[in-house]
Design an enzyme around this catalytic site. Sequence first.
Site, PDB file in Angstrom:
ATOM      1  CG  ASP A 209      -2.580  -0.766   0.539  1.00  0.00           C
ATOM      2  OD1 ASP A 209      -2.239  -0.840   0.138  1.00  0.00           O
ATOM      3  OD2 ASP A 209      -3.084  -0.751   1.939  1.00  0.00           O
ATOM      4  CG  LEU A 210       2.771   2.328   3.768  1.00  0.00           C
ATOM      5  CD1 LEU A 210       4.235   2.224   4.232  1.00  0.00           C
ATOM      6  CD2 LEU A 210       2.230   3.601   3.981  1.00  0.00           C
TER       7      LEU A 210
END
Length: 414
Positions: A205-206
């Site tokens: 996600d990051l």
Amino acid sequence: MLATLARVVALRRTGLLIGPGGGRGLWTGRPQSDTDNMKPLEGVKILDLTRVLAGPFATMNLGDLGAEVIKVERPGAGDDTRTWGPPFVGTESTYFLSVNRNKKSIAVNIKDPKGVKIIKELAAVCDVFVENYVPGRLSAMGLGYEDIDKIAPHIIYCSITGYGQTGPLSQRAGYDAVASAISGLMHITGPEDGDPVRPGVAMTDLATGLYAYGAIMAGLIQRYKTGKGLFIDCNLLSSQVACLTQVAANYLIGQKEAKRWGTAHGSIVPYQILNLPALIDDSKYKTNHLRVQNRKELIKILSARFEEEMTSKWLYLFEGSGVAYGPINDMKNVFAEPQVLHNGLIMELKHPTVGKISVPGPAVRYSKFQMSEARPPPLLGQHTTHILKEVLGYDDRAIGELLGAGVVTQHEAE
């Protein structure tokens, strides 16, 4: 309002009005004397329809650079992470607080045609539209890229999905853990002889959030050059596969399948004396290639030596040696680490309901402007009335009708 929207669209189509400041590109029309501490994205408006992590992380980073981020949330529920706890501080989840500073919240029911109209009006006066819905979901509501492009051809429209806009997995919802499994990250993470594990933070996600952040910046530069907006396809799977770097190249070029190494490295084995002079002349450890071949016995020798002393003593002995070293910190020690404190990585914010909070600060510093005091993460619908009135020009009567119909909601304290 419709006349105003039509006028804005007409001006933008001519290329005369590209940014919210009224000039071509990103320039806001400020006199030169006011630019000494002007952040690079001041005057840029971001319409943020994302939730959870990848999208909010991207838009928070844009907000840190001065962009005005308008976060669109579901009335009554808001971003999913508002309820993801414990821990909570008051009624706020620490998860939500960690990635939503420098944003304004408007609560809009986008399943209502009047709510769709509000989003389109906001898109017409914003520079960037960011969303993370399953492909086709917003198009069915009249808010897909083709719909927004018709009324806001200047828009940088960034779509963050799990697997891409088309293809066999495109209609699956995107989750970090699943994408990290499919992409191979989970396969290479964990103890050498243990099971695959999920990284301690949602790295897929990051990474996707950072790709989206960079892509949006590139889109704004492209628009500055061409006067036209564009569509950005950003997804979890592609981001994580791209981040496999040398592990992927080992397979694609060298046909070498990856494996888990725990905290070790597949291609580099450490070599230190550590009061073990016999290792210096041992032919098995002369080169990194040989150390890799004899990894297990060398690591066993080194590990046994490390266990003979406290961590603090090893840190003292390594100081000034030129050797790359560091302790394995828990969270308490991370945020007591002198370099972390020196780098300003603890940001204190004053939240309207829970008081002072601390969150991880921005990772990057700039020479020509300062990272001024940030705004705290918003309450759900905290800025609904402000955005409708100040950004779109709605009068009190129109706002009251929307509130009464439940098309929008606002926080009671607003």
